[in-house]
Design an enzyme around this catalytic site. Structure first.
Site, PDB file in Angstrom:
ATOM      1  N   ASP A  22      -5.995 -35.123 -24.859  1.00  0.00           N
ATOM      2  CA  ASP A  22      -6.946 -34.101 -25.080  1.00  0.00           C
ATOM      3  C   ASP A  22      -6.571 -33.058 -26.071  1.00  0.00           C
ATOM      4  O   ASP A  22      -5.063 -32.738 -26.264  1.00  0.00           O
ATOM      5  CB  ASP A  22      -7.158 -32.727 -23.839  1.00  0.00           C
ATOM      6  N   ARG A  26      -8.982 -29.621 -31.933  1.00  0.00           N
ATOM      7  CA  ARG A  26      -8.936 -28.072 -31.339  1.00  0.00           C
ATOM      8  C   ARG A  26      -7.316 -28.369 -32.810  1.00  0.00           C
ATOM      9  O   ARG A  26      -7.240 -27.078 -33.466  1.00  0.00           O
ATOM     10  CB  ARG A  26      -7.860 -27.405 -30.269  1.00  0.00           C
ATOM     11  N   TRP A  27      -6.723 -29.280 -32.858  1.00  0.00           N
ATOM     12  CA  TRP A  27      -5.151 -29.399 -33.931  1.00  0.00           C
ATOM     13  C   TRP A  27      -5.971 -29.303 -35.091  1.00  0.00           C
ATOM     14  O   TRP A  27      -5.429 -28.585 -36.057  1.00  0.00           O
ATOM     15  CB  TRP A  27      -4.573 -30.916 -33.134  1.00  0.00           C
ATOM     16  N   HIS A  39      -8.023 -37.106 -34.277  1.00  0.00           N
ATOM     17  CA  HIS A  39      -8.453 -38.173 -33.710  1.00  0.00           C
ATOM     18  C   HIS A  39      -7.345 -39.553 -34.717  1.00  0.00           C
ATOM     19  O   HIS A  39      -6.688 -40.165 -33.951  1.00  0.00           O
ATOM     20  CB  HIS A  39      -9.914 -39.050 -33.550  1.00  0.00           C
ATOM     21  N   LEU A 133       5.871 -53.160 -20.446  1.00  0.00           N
ATOM     22  CA  LEU A 133       4.970 -51.985 -20.681  1.00  0.00           C
ATOM     23  C   LEU A 133       3.431 -53.073 -20.509  1.00  0.00           C
ATOM     24  O   LEU A 133       3.565 -53.929 -21.150  1.00  0.00           O
ATOM     25  CB  LEU A 133       4.925 -51.133 -21.858  1.00  0.00           C
ATOM     26  N   SER A 194     -11.668 -34.207 -15.705  1.00  0.00           N
ATOM     27  CA  SER A 194     -12.092 -35.451 -16.511  1.00  0.00           C
ATOM     28  C   SER A 194     -12.829 -36.746 -16.245  1.00  0.00           C
ATOM     29  O   SER A 194     -13.433 -37.525 -17.327  1.00  0.00           O
ATOM     30  CB  SER A 194     -11.956 -35.287 -17.447  1.00  0.00           C
TER      31      SER A 194
END
Ligand code: FPP
Length: 248
Positions: A22, A26-27, A39, A133, A194
Protein backbone atom coordinates in the site's frame (compact mmCIF):
# COMPACT_ATOMS: atom_id res chain seq x y z
CA UNK A 1 25.94 -3.68 -1.42
CA UNK A 2 22.90 -5.26 0.21
CA UNK A 3 23.66 -8.01 2.68
CA UNK A 4 21.22 -10.82 2.95
CA UNK A 5 22.40 -12.21 6.29
CA UNK A 6 19.61 -12.49 8.81
CA UNK A 7 20.05 -12.60 12.53
CA UNK A 8 17.32 -15.20 12.96
CA UNK A 9 17.49 -18.93 13.70
CA UNK A 10 15.97 -20.83 10.75
CA UNK A 11 13.07 -22.16 12.84
CA UNK A 12 12.03 -18.56 13.59
CA UNK A 13 11.87 -17.59 9.93
CA UNK A 14 8.31 -17.33 8.56
CA UNK A 15 7.54 -19.96 5.96
CA UNK A 16 4.95 -17.76 4.27
CA UNK A 17 5.02 -13.95 4.12
CA UNK A 18 2.11 -12.01 2.62
CA UNK A 19 2.26 -8.33 1.70
CA UNK A 20 -0.26 -5.54 1.25
CA UNK A 21 1.73 -3.23 -1.00
CA UNK A 22 0.00 0.00 0.00
CA UNK A 23 0.95 3.65 -0.47
CA UNK A 24 1.91 3.83 -4.14
CA UNK A 25 -0.60 6.65 -4.73
CA UNK A 26 0.62 8.73 -1.79
CA UNK A 27 4.24 8.10 -2.74
CA UNK A 28 3.48 9.57 -6.17
CA UNK A 29 1.36 12.43 -4.81
CA UNK A 30 4.15 13.47 -2.42
CA UNK A 31 6.40 13.90 -5.49
CA UNK A 32 3.81 15.65 -7.62
CA UNK A 33 3.59 12.61 -9.93
CA UNK A 34 0.55 10.77 -11.33
CA UNK A 35 -0.66 7.74 -9.36
CA UNK A 36 0.53 5.36 -12.08
CA UNK A 37 4.10 6.54 -11.51
CA UNK A 38 3.65 5.27 -7.95
CA UNK A 39 2.52 1.86 -9.21
CA UNK A 40 5.53 1.74 -11.54
CA UNK A 41 7.89 2.56 -8.67
CA UNK A 42 6.01 -0.07 -6.65
CA UNK A 43 6.67 -2.62 -9.36
CA UNK A 44 10.39 -1.82 -9.30
CA UNK A 45 10.32 -2.38 -5.57
CA UNK A 46 8.44 -5.63 -5.96
CA UNK A 47 11.32 -6.94 -8.04
CA UNK A 48 13.74 -6.11 -5.19
CA UNK A 49 11.43 -7.62 -2.57
CA UNK A 50 11.13 -10.89 -4.52
CA UNK A 51 14.91 -11.09 -4.76
CA UNK A 52 15.25 -10.43 -1.01
CA UNK A 53 12.63 -13.07 -0.25
CA UNK A 54 14.67 -15.66 -2.15
CA UNK A 55 17.88 -14.51 -0.39
CA UNK A 56 16.25 -14.65 3.04
CA UNK A 57 15.05 -18.19 2.37
CA UNK A 58 11.33 -17.52 2.78
CA UNK A 59 9.51 -20.20 0.78
CA UNK A 60 6.11 -18.60 0.07
CA UNK A 61 5.33 -14.97 -0.78
CA UNK A 62 1.84 -13.66 -1.48
CA UNK A 63 1.39 -10.16 -2.87
CA UNK A 64 -1.84 -8.17 -3.09
CA UNK A 65 -1.61 -6.61 -6.55
CA UNK A 66 -5.26 -5.91 -7.47
CA UNK A 67 -8.35 -6.38 -5.30
CA UNK A 68 -11.92 -7.09 -6.38
CA UNK A 69 -12.64 -3.55 -5.12
CA UNK A 70 -9.90 -1.95 -7.28
CA UNK A 71 -12.22 -2.08 -10.33
CA UNK A 72 -13.84 1.00 -8.77
CA UNK A 73 -10.71 3.10 -9.43
CA UNK A 74 -10.50 5.50 -12.39
CA UNK A 75 -10.39 3.61 -15.70
CA UNK A 76 -6.93 4.93 -16.51
CA UNK A 77 -5.53 3.48 -13.26
CA UNK A 78 -7.30 0.13 -13.76
CA UNK A 79 -5.89 -0.09 -17.29
CA UNK A 80 -2.46 0.91 -15.99
CA UNK A 81 -2.48 -1.89 -13.40
CA UNK A 82 -3.56 -4.42 -16.05
CA UNK A 83 -0.74 -3.30 -18.30
CA UNK A 84 1.75 -3.52 -15.41
CA UNK A 85 0.78 -7.17 -14.91
CA UNK A 86 1.20 -7.79 -18.63
CA UNK A 87 4.57 -6.01 -18.65
CA UNK A 88 5.81 -8.03 -15.67
CA UNK A 89 4.83 -11.25 -17.44
CA UNK A 90 6.45 -10.14 -20.70
CA UNK A 91 9.68 -8.77 -19.24
CA UNK A 92 10.30 -10.50 -15.91
CA UNK A 93 9.04 -14.03 -16.41
CA UNK A 94 12.25 -15.47 -17.86
CA UNK A 95 14.30 -14.14 -14.94
CA UNK A 96 11.78 -15.28 -12.34
CA UNK A 97 11.80 -18.72 -13.94
CA UNK A 98 15.61 -18.81 -13.96
CA UNK A 99 15.63 -17.88 -10.26
CA UNK A 100 13.41 -20.87 -9.46
CA UNK A 101 10.24 -18.91 -8.72
CA UNK A 102 6.95 -20.76 -9.11
CA UNK A 103 4.19 -18.33 -10.08
CA UNK A 104 0.64 -18.84 -8.95
CA UNK A 105 -2.45 -16.74 -9.25
CA UNK A 106 -5.11 -16.29 -6.58
CA UNK A 107 -8.39 -14.59 -7.43
CA UNK A 108 -10.65 -14.62 -10.45
CA UNK A 109 -9.13 -14.55 -13.91
CA UNK A 110 -12.49 -14.18 -15.70
CA UNK A 111 -12.62 -10.38 -15.80
CA UNK A 112 -9.15 -10.01 -17.29
CA UNK A 113 -8.75 -9.75 -21.07
CA UNK A 114 -8.43 -13.14 -22.82
CA UNK A 115 -4.88 -12.20 -23.85
CA UNK A 116 -3.86 -11.45 -20.28
CA UNK A 117 -5.57 -14.58 -18.95
CA UNK A 118 -3.58 -16.62 -21.46
CA UNK A 119 -0.29 -15.03 -20.37
CA UNK A 120 -1.05 -15.70 -16.71
CA UNK A 121 -1.90 -19.35 -17.41
CA UNK A 122 1.24 -19.79 -19.54
CA UNK A 123 3.40 -18.32 -16.76
CA UNK A 124 1.84 -20.70 -14.22
CA UNK A 125 2.44 -23.66 -16.54
CA UNK A 126 6.05 -22.65 -17.33
CA UNK A 127 7.05 -22.29 -13.68
CA UNK A 128 4.98 -25.04 -12.08
CA UNK A 129 7.96 -27.25 -11.17
CA UNK A 130 10.08 -24.48 -9.62
CA UNK A 131 10.57 -24.78 -5.89
CA UNK A 132 12.85 -22.03 -4.63
CA UNK A 133 9.97 -19.64 -3.95
CA UNK A 134 6.22 -19.92 -4.51
CA UNK A 135 4.94 -16.48 -5.50
CA UNK A 136 1.18 -16.10 -5.22
CA UNK A 137 -0.05 -13.08 -7.12
CA UNK A 138 -3.41 -11.92 -5.76
CA UNK A 139 -4.95 -10.23 -8.77
CA UNK A 140 -8.69 -9.56 -8.95
CA UNK A 141 -8.66 -11.14 -5.51
CA UNK A 142 -11.01 -10.60 -2.57
CA UNK A 143 -11.14 -12.68 0.60
CA UNK A 144 -14.94 -12.71 0.76
CA UNK A 145 -15.16 -13.56 -2.93
CA UNK A 146 -12.74 -16.43 -2.35
CA UNK A 147 -14.91 -17.85 0.46
CA UNK A 148 -18.10 -17.48 -1.62
CA UNK A 149 -16.35 -19.23 -4.52
CA UNK A 150 -15.28 -22.05 -2.18
CA UNK A 151 -18.80 -22.50 -0.76
CA UNK A 152 -20.29 -22.61 -4.26
CA UNK A 153 -17.81 -25.29 -5.27
CA UNK A 154 -18.37 -27.34 -2.12
CA UNK A 155 -22.12 -27.33 -2.79
CA UNK A 156 -21.64 -28.15 -6.49
CA UNK A 157 -19.41 -31.08 -5.51
CA UNK A 158 -22.26 -32.40 -3.36
CA UNK A 159 -20.22 -32.49 -0.15
CA UNK A 160 -22.51 -33.41 2.80
CA UNK A 161 -22.71 -30.73 5.52
CA UNK A 162 -21.10 -32.90 8.19
CA UNK A 163 -18.01 -33.32 5.98
CA UNK A 164 -17.45 -29.56 5.76
CA UNK A 165 -14.49 -29.00 8.08
CA UNK A 166 -11.84 -26.33 8.55
CA UNK A 167 -9.39 -28.42 6.47
CA UNK A 168 -11.92 -29.04 3.71
CA UNK A 169 -12.71 -25.34 3.34
CA UNK A 170 -8.97 -24.60 3.16
CA UNK A 171 -8.67 -27.08 0.29
CA UNK A 172 -11.36 -25.23 -1.65
CA UNK A 173 -9.68 -21.83 -1.38
CA UNK A 174 -7.45 -20.38 -4.11
CA UNK A 175 -4.53 -21.00 -1.74
CA UNK A 176 -5.13 -24.78 -1.51
CA UNK A 177 -1.85 -26.51 -0.69
CA UNK A 178 -0.15 -23.31 0.49
CA UNK A 179 0.47 -22.97 4.25
CA UNK A 180 -1.34 -20.08 5.95
CA UNK A 181 0.70 -16.87 6.07
CA UNK A 182 2.83 -16.63 9.20
CA UNK A 183 3.51 -12.93 8.72
CA UNK A 184 1.53 -10.24 6.90
CA UNK A 185 3.31 -6.99 6.15
CA UNK A 186 1.27 -3.88 5.36
CA UNK A 187 3.02 -0.73 4.19
CA UNK A 188 1.83 2.89 4.47
CA UNK A 189 0.44 2.62 7.98
CA UNK A 190 -3.21 1.72 7.45
CA UNK A 191 -4.58 -0.52 10.20
CA UNK A 192 -7.02 -2.63 8.25
CA UNK A 193 -7.28 -6.06 6.62
CA UNK A 194 -8.76 -4.84 3.30
CA UNK A 195 -10.36 -8.19 2.40
CA UNK A 196 -6.94 -9.88 2.15
CA UNK A 197 -6.62 -13.59 3.04
CA UNK A 198 -9.36 -13.23 5.65
CA UNK A 199 -9.66 -17.00 6.19
CA UNK A 200 -5.95 -17.78 6.01
CA UNK A 201 -4.90 -14.90 8.31
CA UNK A 202 -6.71 -16.30 11.37
CA UNK A 203 -3.42 -16.64 13.28
CA UNK A 204 -1.03 -14.58 11.20
CA UNK A 205 1.25 -12.05 12.83
CA UNK A 206 1.02 -8.51 11.45
CA UNK A 207 3.75 -5.98 10.81
CA UNK A 208 2.57 -2.53 9.79
CA UNK A 209 5.01 0.17 8.78
CA UNK A 210 4.33 3.82 7.83
CA UNK A 211 6.76 3.46 4.88
CA UNK A 212 5.11 3.70 1.47
CA UNK A 213 5.46 0.52 -0.61
CA UNK A 214 7.98 1.89 -3.18
CA UNK A 215 10.34 2.73 -0.26
CA UNK A 216 9.97 -0.57 1.61
CA UNK A 217 13.56 -1.76 1.27
CA UNK A 218 15.58 -4.81 2.26
CA UNK A 219 16.58 -3.27 5.61
CA UNK A 220 12.98 -2.77 6.58
CA UNK A 221 12.05 -6.23 5.34
CA UNK A 222 14.78 -7.62 7.56
CA UNK A 223 13.41 -5.64 10.54
CA UNK A 224 9.95 -7.10 9.88
CA UNK A 225 11.35 -10.64 9.88
CA UNK A 226 13.36 -9.94 13.04
CA UNK A 227 10.26 -8.54 14.76
CA UNK A 228 8.36 -11.66 13.71
CA UNK A 229 11.08 -13.88 15.21
CA UNK A 230 10.52 -12.18 18.59
CA UNK A 231 6.78 -12.86 18.63
CA UNK A 232 5.35 -15.48 20.96
CA UNK A 233 2.81 -17.29 18.77
CA UNK A 234 0.24 -19.04 20.93
CA UNK A 235 -2.52 -19.82 18.41
CA UNK A 236 -5.16 -19.20 21.08
CA UNK A 237 -3.40 -21.48 23.58
CA UNK A 238 -0.76 -20.66 26.20
CA UNK A 239 2.99 -20.60 25.58
CA UNK A 240 4.69 -24.00 25.73
CA UNK A 241 6.68 -22.86 28.83
CA UNK A 242 3.49 -21.91 30.69
CA UNK A 243 1.88 -25.17 29.57
CA UNK A 244 4.78 -27.23 30.93
CA UNK A 245 4.81 -25.22 34.19
CA UNK A 246 1.07 -25.71 34.75
CA UNK A 247 1.38 -29.48 34.19
CA UNK A 248 4.49 -29.92 36.35
C1 FPP B 1 -2.05 0.14 -3.24
O1 FPP B 1 -1.56 1.46 -3.24
C2 FPP B 1 -1.47 -0.60 -4.35
C3 FPP B 1 -2.18 -1.17 -5.36
C4 FPP B 1 -3.63 -1.14 -5.45
C5 FPP B 1 -1.49 -1.86 -6.47
C6 FPP B 1 -0.24 -2.58 -6.08
C7 FPP B 1 0.51 -2.86 -7.31
C8 FPP B 1 1.85 -2.85 -7.46
C9 FPP B 1 2.81 -2.60 -6.35
C10 FPP B 1 2.43 -3.14 -8.75
C11 FPP B 1 2.77 -4.59 -8.94
C12 FPP B 1 1.68 -5.19 -9.66
C13 FPP B 1 1.66 -6.38 -10.31
C14 FPP B 1 0.51 -6.64 -11.15
C15 FPP B 1 2.68 -7.43 -10.26
P1 FPP B 1 -2.60 2.62 -3.40
O2 FPP B 1 -2.71 2.96 -4.83
O3 FPP B 1 -3.90 2.27 -2.75
O4 FPP B 1 -1.89 3.77 -2.61
P2 FPP B 1 -2.59 4.96 -1.81
O5 FPP B 1 -3.36 4.32 -0.68
O6 FPP B 1 -1.45 5.76 -1.33
O7 FPP B 1 -3.47 5.68 -2.78
Amino acid sequence: MPTSSLNIPPEKLPRHVAMIMDGNGRWALSRGLPRLAGHKAGTENLRRVIRSTVEFGVKYLTIYAFSTENWGRPLEEVRGLMSILEDVLDKELAELHAEGVQLRHIGRLERLSPKLQKKVLEAIELTKNNDRLVLNVAFNYGGRDEIVHAIQKIIRDGIPAEQVTDELVSQYLYTAGVPDPDLIIRTSGELRVSNFLIWQAAYSEWYVTPTYWPDFDQEEYRRALEAFAQRDRRFGKVSSKEFEASNA
